[in-house]
Design a protein around this motif. Structure first.
Motif, mmCIF file in Angstrom:
data_model
loop_
_atom_site.group_PDB
_atom_site.id
_atom_site.type_symbol
_atom_site.label_atom_id
_atom_site.label_comp_id
_atom_site.label_asym_id
_atom_site.label_seq_id
_atom_site.Cartn_x
_atom_site.Cartn_y
_atom_site.Cartn_z
ATOM 1 N N ALA A 219 0.932 -1.456 0.211
ATOM 2 C CA ALA A 219 -0.165 -0.438 -0.065
ATOM 3 C C ALA A 219 1.146 1.521 -0.253
ATOM 4 C CB ALA A 219 -0.722 -0.317 0.919
ATOM 5 N N ALA A 220 2.296 1.489 1.325
ATOM 6 C CA ALA A 220 2.691 2.370 0.728
ATOM 7 C C ALA A 220 3.741 2.425 -0.911
ATOM 8 C CB ALA A 220 4.030 1.669 1.838
ATOM 9 N N ALA A 221 3.882 1.598 -1.216
ATOM 10 C CA ALA A 221 4.562 1.166 -3.102
ATOM 11 C C ALA A 221 3.362 2.509 -4.049
ATOM 12 C CB ALA A 221 5.325 0.488 -3.352
ATOM 13 N N THR A 222 2.371 1.699 -3.821
ATOM 14 C CA THR A 222 0.994 2.449 -4.353
ATOM 15 C C THR A 222 1.348 4.077 -4.150
ATOM 16 O OG1 THR A 222 0.638 0.394 -4.857
ATOM 17 C CG2 THR A 222 -0.888 2.236 -4.728
ATOM 18 N N GLN A 223 0.930 3.871 -3.052
ATOM 19 C CA GLN A 223 1.189 5.817 -2.496
ATOM 20 C C GLN A 223 1.810 6.409 -2.978
ATOM 21 O OE1 GLN A 223 1.225 7.054 1.452
ATOM 22 N NE2 GLN A 223 -0.395 8.737 0.859
ATOM 23 N N LEU A 224 3.138 5.763 -3.057
ATOM 24 C CA LEU A 224 4.577 6.547 -3.639
ATOM 25 C C LEU A 224 4.314 6.587 -5.065
ATOM 26 C CD1 LEU A 224 7.407 4.682 -1.242
ATOM 27 C CD2 LEU A 224 6.818 6.909 -1.383
ATOM 28 N N PHE A 225 4.163 5.488 -5.269
ATOM 29 C CA PHE A 225 4.396 6.011 -7.036
ATOM 30 C C PHE A 225 3.088 6.901 -7.213
ATOM 31 C CE2 PHE A 225 4.799 1.055 -7.400
ATOM 32 C CZ PHE A 225 6.879 1.545 -7.214
ATOM 33 N N GLU A 226 2.316 6.568 -7.272
ATOM 34 C CA GLU A 226 1.150 7.613 -7.512
ATOM 35 C C GLU A 226 1.519 9.202 -7.244
ATOM 36 O OE1 GLU A 226 -1.925 6.849 -4.913
ATOM 37 O OE2 GLU A 226 -2.896 5.465 -6.496
ATOM 38 N N LEU A 227 2.397 9.227 -6.411
ATOM 39 C CA LEU A 227 3.248 10.756 -6.181
ATOM 40 C C LEU A 227 3.672 11.113 -7.088
ATOM 41 C CD1 LEU A 227 3.031 10.408 -1.989
ATOM 42 C CD2 LEU A 227 1.910 12.487 -3.459
ATOM 43 N N VAL A 228 4.795 9.937 -7.229
ATOM 44 C CA VAL A 228 5.735 10.102 -8.256
ATOM 45 C C VAL A 228 5.199 10.635 -10.035
ATOM 46 C CG1 VAL A 228 7.900 9.560 -9.841
ATOM 47 C CG2 VAL A 228 7.965 9.616 -7.396
ATOM 48 N N GLU A 229 4.095 10.131 -10.307
ATOM 49 C CA GLU A 229 3.270 10.061 -11.293
ATOM 50 C C GLU A 229 2.741 11.044 -11.310
ATOM 51 O OE1 GLU A 229 0.935 6.786 -11.771
ATOM 52 O OE2 GLU A 229 2.890 4.923 -11.885
ATOM 53 N N ARG A 230 2.121 11.680 -10.446
ATOM 54 C CA ARG A 230 0.839 12.638 -10.471
ATOM 55 C C ARG A 230 2.256 14.074 -10.364
ATOM 56 N NH1 ARG A 230 -3.518 11.168 -6.474
ATOM 57 N NH2 ARG A 230 -4.568 9.670 -7.894
ATOM 58 N N GLY A 231 3.669 14.286 -9.848
ATOM 59 C CA GLY A 231 4.541 15.493 -9.870
ATOM 60 C C GLY A 231 4.466 16.007 -8.733
#
Length: 334
Positions: A286-298
């Motif tokens: 779940a933490a990885a998913t959140q991190l990836f989303e934060l990166v993808e959204r800039g």
């Protein structure tokens, strides 16, 4: 056969050897990963030195490292979650970060449940640079203290891998960020990654500088330095604020008298262990998913400060220990 960085005794960077080793086929529940980028963390240096994190003696020879990205080459019996060709990353195994290391290698057999599939938008180098550091930031922000609009926080080593993620994430959440750095070059890096105020801690008293910016004190201090900053940081915290020590780059902080927390304004102190998050596979994913989303959204930019060939891992360790690294995450490339 594959090649890896191994140590046969504790010591300085000179004990690191680039050696050929045998690699068995992946066993039950394992996947063989061909590494494409390997993260360097201060815990690697601590293991090499035989430092204070270690709860029991190492069994040599030891392959250093606990974070990498790569491609699955094959899987062992019973593995269904990943398959050959998948791009993956991992951060640690099931225990503490000084246990079951082995990332400083061209290839490795990894417990398949530790592998996190990478989305197309995340490069291998980004993944290797962000898993341990991003999980550390996630543990602090989601479990210990979440900055909010109106908060002012202090982040030590704001141009480090963890520091830059904490700065950007805290800014995204609306906080005002004060960061300490060691050079004008790192000050520029910190300012470009969410730091509103930068303090050159080698040139000024950082406590006085923080109080000049936030006379009432800061809501929280995020401290990855330890011994050199821990006690003084208490004087930066406002009443009912918190000091979070997540790393010990300068050494282990001294013991603290709990009455000092009362006298300084009913303060709180927390020392999180990353294994508390990563040992829980569901929480880690779940933490990885959140991190990836934060990166993808800039909202988060993952900065790679420098890369080194795997065979030259000793130079990377020397640069980190001498504090001459340019800022951001440092990687080994097999």
């Amino acid at each position: 056969m594959t090649k890896a960085i191994r140590i046969h005794a504790n010591g300085g960077p000179e004990v690191m050897r680039f050696e050929e080793i045998a690699l068995a086929p992946p066993g039950a529940g394992e996947a063989r990963v061909r590494h494409t980028a390997i993260g360097i963390n201060y815990s690697d240096i601590n293991v090499r030195r035989g430092g204070f994190y270690l709860a029991r003696p190492l069994r040599f020879p030891v392959i250093l490292g606990n974070e990498a990205a790569g491609v699955v080459e094959s899987v062992g019996p019973g593995v269904t979650g990943v398959r050959a060709g998948d791009r993956v990353a991992y951060a640690g195994m099931r225990g503490e970060f000084f246990e079951e290391t082995g990332a400083y290698a061209q290839a490795r057999n990894v417990l398949a449940d530790r592998l996190i599939k990478l989305p197309d938008a995340i490069s291998d180098q980004q993944a290797a640079a962000m898993m341990v550091k991003g999980f550390t930031a996630s543990l602090i922000i989601n479990r210990i203290f979440q900055p909010k609009p109106g908060d002012t926080i202090l982040i030590h080593t704001a141009a480090s891998g963890v520091g830059m993620i904490l700065c950007q994430w805290s800014e995204h959440l609306g906080a005002t960020v004060i960061g300490t750095v060691g050079s004008p070059q790192k000050a520029q890096i910190a300012q470009a990654h969410g730091c509103d105020h930068v303090i050159l801690y080698r040139e000024v008293d950082f406590v006085a500088a923080v109080r000049a910016i936030a006379p009432q004190g800061v809501a929280a201090v995020f401290d990855g330095v330890g011994k050199d900053t821990f006690v003084a940081s208490l004087d930066c915290v406002r009443p009912f604020g918190i000091l979070v020590n997540y790393g010990n780059a300068s050494g282990h902080p001294p013991p603290i008298d709990l009455l000092q927390l009362a006298k300084r304004g009913s303060l709180s102190v927390c020392r999180p262990a990353l294994s508390s998050l990563t040992a829980d596979v569901a929480a880690m994913r779940a933490a990885a998913t959140q991190l990836f989303e934060l990166v993808e959204r800039g909202h988060l930019e993952i900065e790679v400060g420098r890369t080194y060939p795997l065979a030259d891992a000793a130079s990377a360790h020397r640069d980190i220990e001498s504090r001459t690294s340019p800022g951001g995450s440092m990687l080994l490339l097999p």
